[in-house]
Design a protein around this motif. Structure first.
Motif, PDB file in Angstrom:
ATOM      1  N   THR A  34       0.819  -1.217   0.000  1.00 36.97           N
ATOM      2  CA  THR A  34       0.000   0.000   0.000  1.00 36.97           C
ATOM      3  C   THR A  34       0.849   1.262   0.000  1.00 36.97           C
ATOM      4  OG1 THR A  34      -1.694  -1.207   1.242  1.00 36.97           O
ATOM      5  CG2 THR A  34      -1.901   1.187   1.184  1.00 36.97           C
ATOM      6  N   PRO A 196      -1.301   2.662  -4.359  1.00 38.53           N
ATOM      7  CA  PRO A 196      -0.480   1.568  -3.813  1.00 38.53           C
ATOM      8  C   PRO A 196       0.728   1.297  -4.702  1.00 38.53           C
ATOM      9  CG  PRO A 196      -2.807   0.971  -3.791  1.00 38.53           C
ATOM     10  CD  PRO A 196      -2.706   2.252  -4.555  1.00 38.53           C
ATOM     11  N   GLY A 255      -7.741  -2.275  -4.435  1.00 44.10           N
ATOM     12  CA  GLY A 255      -7.412  -1.988  -3.044  1.00 44.10           C
ATOM     13  C   GLY A 255      -8.595  -2.254  -2.134  1.00 44.10           C
TER      14      GLY A 255
END
Length: 400
Positions: A34, A196, A255
């Motif tokens: 991330t 990310p 994500g």
């Protein structure tokens, strides 16, 4: 037969401890994937060192605070019952160490290294086990008081509130006191996107966490005779519910999709031993939606720069899980009963207030005394070079 049962119980909880230990690799890779590339080494080092500090502090202080047990006795005594009491410590340590691993994701990319280790020691040594002892070891008669008031005790089978909500709500003041990453929210009102660095690593982290979570939940029975397939299937249903809800609410964002199963699993911990699998599916779906909506709000509208969204994921979904156990655990909704909403609301609220107050005190004192944040130059260079003097993939000198 007694020796066989003791051996089986020891192996059972040991396997749970190993599975939850593996979850810490999941925390590491979720954070690594991330954060930006210049902070990847720091993510890996933090999770490992935080776990190590947690182990020492929980062994010497924290476990005693929660359960009144001291390990300052001879090894002969510790090895009794196949060493079951030691392995139980190992299992519960992996829960305690999840708290700093949760916080780590919120304060990523701009926090100093050593002050966070001090925070880890205080949180795992006192703040977490103090509440753990109240819920899971009848400390101070709080559970008896809740039972007198509502008819049943506060129920948190595997730690939606005790572990996840507490971790998430400690992280919130830490994130706010630390402040947003440099240039995240610009003076012109714009927001700099920090996508990310590695979706594959983020996904790997999510998968490792998801698999390990079945040890987290199922082995919370702590002895083999109390094992329940209901816990396993409820965990599975909440996981997929969270994934599908995050897929839809997050508009196919990878994500969000990979945090969806984690949101569902956080929420189902408390009532996984009571709910009907369809109830668990709903609980997970609500959690997945809560994560997407609240992550977006905190980042974009409220401008709280919680890098991995640990407050929405663990804090809010854990809070929802504590409350949901009092709804979907009831017989009226196909559960096993023995819970009610009043007890769940009281216990959950106590966990939230204690965690927020603890986080505010610990990080407030550290900010005033040592400072929490890297310098502007260090943050610009990245935590990897500033703290560890090496990047995740150093370029070789090409002059040979």
């Amino acid at each position: 037969m007694e020796a066989l049962k003791q051996g089986a119980d020891t192996l059972f909880i040991l396997l749970g401890a190993i599975m939850v230990l593996a979850m810490h690799a999941g925390f590491a890779f979720l954070e690594l994937g991330t954060v930006r590339r210049k902070n990847q080494v720091n993510a890996l080092v933090k999770i490992l060192v935080d776990f190590s500090v947690s182990t020492v502090v929980y062994f010497i202080i924290g476990y005693g605070v929660a359960y009144g047990t001291s390990f300052f006795v001879g090894a002969e005594q510790l090895a009794a019952k196949n060493g079951y009491d030691l392995v139980k410590f190992f299992f519960l340590l992996t829960f305690a160490a999840a708290i700093p691993a949760i916080i780590s994701g919120g304060i990523a990319e701009r926090a100093k290294f050593w002050p966070q280790l001090i925070a880890t020691a205080v949180i795992v040594g006192f703040i977490y086990p103090f509440f753990e002892g109240i819920v899971w070891n009848q400390h101070f008669g709080v559970q008896a008081w809740i039972k007198d008031l509502t008819g049943v005790e506060f129920h948190d089978f595997a730690g939606s509130v005790v572990v996840h909500a507490v971790g998430g709500w400690i992280a919130l003041p830490a994130v706010i006191l630390l402040g947003a990453r440099a240039n995240r929210y610009r003076k012109d009102g714009g927001i700099s996107a920090h996508p990310p660095s590695s979706i594959p690593f983020l996904a790997l982290g999510a998968w490792v966490l998801t698999v390990g979570w079945f040890g987290f939940n199922v082995m919370s029975a702590q002895t083999l005779d109390k094992i329940s397939g209901l816990v396993a299937v409820n965990s599975l249903m909440a996981m997929v519910g969270g994934t599908l809800a995050a897929l839809i609410a997050g508009k196919n964002d990878p994500g969000f999709v990979h945090n969806g199963p984690l949101a569902g699993l956080v929420a189902v911990c408390a009532g996984s031993d009571l709910m009907h699998p369809l109830g668990a599916l709903v609980v997970g779906a609500v959690a997945g939606t809560v994560f997407v909506v609240m992550f977006t709000l905190t980042q974009n509208k409220w401008k709280i720069d919680d890098v991995l969204g640990v407050w929405p994921l663990h804090g809010l979904c854990g809070t929802w899980g504590g409350i949901a156990a009092g709804i979907f655990g009831t017989k009226a909704l196909g559960g096993l009963g023995g819970v009610n909403l009043g007890a769940q609301l009281i216990g959950t609220a106590m966990g939230v207030v204690w965690a927020m107050a603890g986080g505010l005190v610990v990080y407030g004192v550290l900010k005033a005394s040592m400072g929490l944040r890297l310098s502007q130059e260090e943050e610009y260079d990245g935590a990897d070079l500033s703290i560890h003097k090496i990047s995740a993939s150093p370029e070789r000198e090409a002059n040979w």
